[in-house]
Design a protein around this motif. Structure first.
Motif, PDB file in Angstrom:
ATOM      1  N   ASN A  89      82.778  82.161  36.529  1.00 25.22           N
ATOM      2  CA  ASN A  89      82.843  81.181  35.444  1.00 25.22           C
ATOM      3  C   ASN A  89      82.125  79.898  35.799  1.00 25.22           C
ATOM      4  N   HIS A 296      88.084  72.744  23.536  1.00 25.10           N
ATOM      5  CA  HIS A 296      86.714  73.140  23.885  1.00 25.10           C
ATOM      6  C   HIS A 296      86.197  72.342  25.080  1.00 25.10           C
ATOM      7  N   TRP A 300      85.867  74.299  29.015  1.00 26.74           N
ATOM      8  CA  TRP A 300      84.590  74.584  29.645  1.00 26.74           C
ATOM      9  C   TRP A 300      84.303  73.667  30.823  1.00 26.74           C
ATOM     10  N   THR A 301      84.859  72.470  30.822  1.00 29.88           N
ATOM     11  CA  THR A 301      84.716  71.632  32.015  1.00 29.88           C
ATOM     12  C   THR A 301      85.476  72.240  33.175  1.00 29.88           C
ATOM     13  N   PHE A 303      86.173  75.445  33.538  1.00 29.54           N
ATOM     14  CA  PHE A 303      85.452  76.642  33.950  1.00 29.54           C
ATOM     15  C   PHE A 303      84.294  76.281  34.879  1.00 29.54           C
ATOM     16  N   ASP A 304      83.523  75.266  34.515  1.00 33.28           N
ATOM     17  CA  ASP A 304      82.352  74.894  35.312  1.00 33.28           C
ATOM     18  C   ASP A 304      82.743  74.423  36.703  1.00 33.28           C
ATOM     19  N   ARG A 309      92.607  74.654  33.709  1.00 33.34           N
ATOM     20  CA  ARG A 309      92.600  73.962  32.432  1.00 33.34           C
ATOM     21  C   ARG A 309      94.030  73.678  32.001  1.00 33.34           C
ATOM     22  N   SER A 339      86.509  82.406  24.558  1.00 35.15           N
ATOM     23  CA  SER A 339      86.525  81.558  25.748  1.00 35.15           C
ATOM     24  C   SER A 339      87.846  81.690  26.494  1.00 35.15           C
ATOM     25  N   ASN A 376      75.805  79.690  25.932  1.00 38.28           N
ATOM     26  CA  ASN A 376      76.586  79.319  27.106  1.00 38.28           C
ATOM     27  C   ASN A 376      77.707  80.321  27.358  1.00 38.28           C
ATOM     28  N   LEU A 377      78.354  80.759  26.289  1.00 39.94           N
ATOM     29  CA  LEU A 377      79.420  81.751  26.421  1.00 39.94           C
ATOM     30  C   LEU A 377      78.858  83.092  26.875  1.00 39.94           C
ATOM     31  N   CYS A 380      78.130  83.027  30.593  1.00 41.16           N
ATOM     32  CA  CYS A 380      79.342  83.173  31.399  1.00 41.16           C
ATOM     33  C   CYS A 380      79.762  84.633  31.492  1.00 41.16           C
ATOM     34  N   GLN A 423      74.269  70.867  26.350  1.00 40.19           N
ATOM     35  CA  GLN A 423      73.724  72.205  26.549  1.00 40.19           C
ATOM     36  C   GLN A 423      72.199  72.245  26.588  1.00 40.19           C
TER      37      GLN A 423
END
Length: 550
Positions: A89, A296, A300-301, A303-304, A309, A339, A376-377, A380, A423
């Motif tokens: 991820n 959202h 994703w923050t 995940f990165d 989360r 996600s 982006n999804l 991943c 993005q």
């Protein structure tokens, strides 16, 4: 037959012991090499043991339990799988492992390259030192023009603010200049993002607006459940940080926002008969949009970064918002269920991942920010598939490449339109890494366009973060090219050895029977592209010189 037992290191290095990771005992160990840690071992002085004879008056010494022995504990398979999913991820971990696979000595360090456009340079050297009142920063007309930019470019993607209510309160604020309010964080946040989407270089006005918004949010005293104005200000703050600041700052701000949503009773929604705080007075559709955008950003923050989360016990996702003309927030938030399914705590097998990827590709995304979110999804999911050593069908791979190529075009158009969504840098950089990982002729054919797109972003927004991302992408491509050259050299050496040896006898001439010849002729007739081939010349040709392949 029993499988041989895995050998374990008797002593783990200091970084692996602190992080409770697997250590093979080398110096440096594999884990530190992959993650870029400084590997070192503690020097311990062992005391000599003296043999003691047990006596009737003394109890025998207890043997240490396996848990108390020095060294790494056995790795739980579930924990190992969780680490792999975290790495998949995380774009930073994936890039690091890609570099180590190509050339361990020159692989880039662990870093989120191209996570956003980065901190932009000031057009002037003056930097604000203190927060000003919002009416002291700029005029009402300028505020309205910046807000108009926000509602034209940002609001259609993250539509969680009532436009008419915003301009009414903006006019009212200038009529009461001596009465500051928490809504100043909303006014300042909208105007700051308007600056970001209208100026390629940072301005003093933008920095003053951000400082004022942060001051309002940080100094606000909560005497009860958070208000909608406070929550909206925090969403704008997280949004701006995601576009310009570091991942850790964004993660902390988005996590704080998620806890504020829970404290306000917006999500999960509190039943009416409960004595706990109810959701603040807000339009239900705007409430779903606000909660969805917060999910959202935080998801994703995390995940990165490979961090956790903020999730709730139940009702983890809000209801999807209602579609509106000229608004595509529902397209972005419609990706949240997929996600959430990629949460590292949830294991996925090959069938699940490929079906999720196919479902994602079937989705309709019309606007560039929405297409980039879809890309982006997909990236991943592709990282997860590669990490688990899975394969996808050629037809699915072709659909993926079409989406990635479309995403590159959307990123270029957004840069030219001065729409620096995060993005526009993140997706092209990750596309380059995934193309190198796929390593097929069709995937590498898209690589030049991906490099041109990232170069366009880096030259348009001249920041240190983008310059580092572009140089890292060039390094990865260069290492990949060098590895190919080394492979060609090895193959050439093998053929040279063949040529320097004994001459190879010519293979016997093939004289196909009439039945075989008619079968091959029928095949040529069925394939129009082969109808010009001289079958006699093809069947009776001598073996080609191996050097002609080089």
């Amino acid at each position: 037959m029993q499988a041989p037992k895995r050998k374990r290191s008797r002593l783990a290095c200091k970084p692996c012991r602190e992080r409770k990771r697997k250590c093979n005992g080398d110096e440096p160990c594999i884990t530190c090499s992959e993650w870029g840690y400084e590997c070192y071992y503690e020097t311990r002085q062992r005391k000599p043991r003296t043999a003691k004879q047990p006596t009737p008056d003394t109890q025998p010494e207890l043997q240490p339990s396996p848990q108390a022995t020095v060294g790494p504990s056995p790795i739980d398979p579930d924990q190992s799988g969780l680490v792999r999913r975290l790495e998949a991820n995380s774009g930073a971990a994936f890039v690091r492992k890609l570099g180590l696979k190509i050339d361990p000595a020159k692989a880039p360090k662990l870093n989120l390259f191209g996570w956003n456009i980065g901190t932009r340079k000031l057009s002037a050297q003056t930097v604000p030192n203190s927060a000003l009142s919002i009416i002291e920063i700029t005029s009402l007309e300028h505020m309205k023009s910046l807000a108009q930019v926000y509602f034209d470019k940002a609001d259609p993607c993250y539509g969680f603010i009532d436009r008419r209510n915003f301009f009414e309160r903006l006019d009212a604020r200038w009529l009461s200049p001596l009465v500051p309010d928490i809504y100043d964080s909303v006014l300042s946040g909208v105007a700051a993002i308007g600056c970001l989407f209208s100026q390629r270089h940072a301005t003093v006005t933008e920095l003053h607006l951000i400082r004022t918004a942060n001051c309002c949010l940080n100094t606000h005293h909560l005497s009860g459940p958070p208000s909608i104005d406070l929550l909206t200000g925090w969403v704008l703050r997280s949004f701006y940080l995601r576009l310009t600041d570091s991942p850790y700052s964004t993660w902390i701000a988005s996590s704080t926002l998620m806890h504020l949503l829970e404290a306000a009773g917006l999500h999960p929604e509190t039943p009416e008969n409960s004595v706990l705080p109810h959701s603040a007075i807000c339009d239900p559709d705007l409430q779903r949009r606000l909660v969805g955008v917060a999910h959202h950003l935080n998801m994703w923050t995390s995940f990165d970064l490979g961090l956790s989360r903020v999730s709730f016990q139940k009702n983890d996702l809000p209801l999807p918002p209602s579609p509106k003309p000229g608004d595509y927030t529902d397209e972005i938030l419609g990706l949240l269920p997929i996600s959430v399914s990629l949460d590292p705590g949830k294991a996925k097998d090959e069938t699940d991942l490929t079906s999720i990827l196919a479902k994602l590709l079937d989705g309709t995304h019309t606007q560039p920010p929405s297409v980039l979110a879809q890309c982006n999804l997909a990236l991943c999911i592709l990282r997860r598939i590669h990490t688990q050593n899975m394969d996808i069908s050629p037809s699915l791979a072709d659909r993926v490449l079409i989406l990635l190529k479309n995403g590159l075009g959307c990123a270029s158009s957004m840069v030219l339109d001065c729409s620096p969504w995060h993005q526009v840098a993140n997706v092209p950089f990750q596309i380059i890494c995934v193309l190198l990982t796929m390593d097929t002729r069709s995937s590498l054919a898209i690589l030049p366009e991906a490099m041109r797109t990232l170069s366009l972003v880096a030259s348009t927004y001249d920041t240190e973060a983008l310059a580092e991302a572009y140089s890292t992408a060039c390094l990865l491509v260069l290492l990949h090219q060098q590895r190919r050259k080394d492979d060609i050299a090895v193959l050439g050496e093998a053929l040279n050895v063949h040529q320097q040896g004994r001459p190879v006898e010519s293979p016997p001439q093939l004289n196909p029977s009439s039945e075989e010849y008619s079968w091959l002729g029928a095949l040529v007739a069925d394939l129009p592209g082969l109808q010009r081939v001289d079958l006699d010349q093809f069947l009776n040709a001598d073996m080609m010189d191996p050097s002609s392949f080089l």
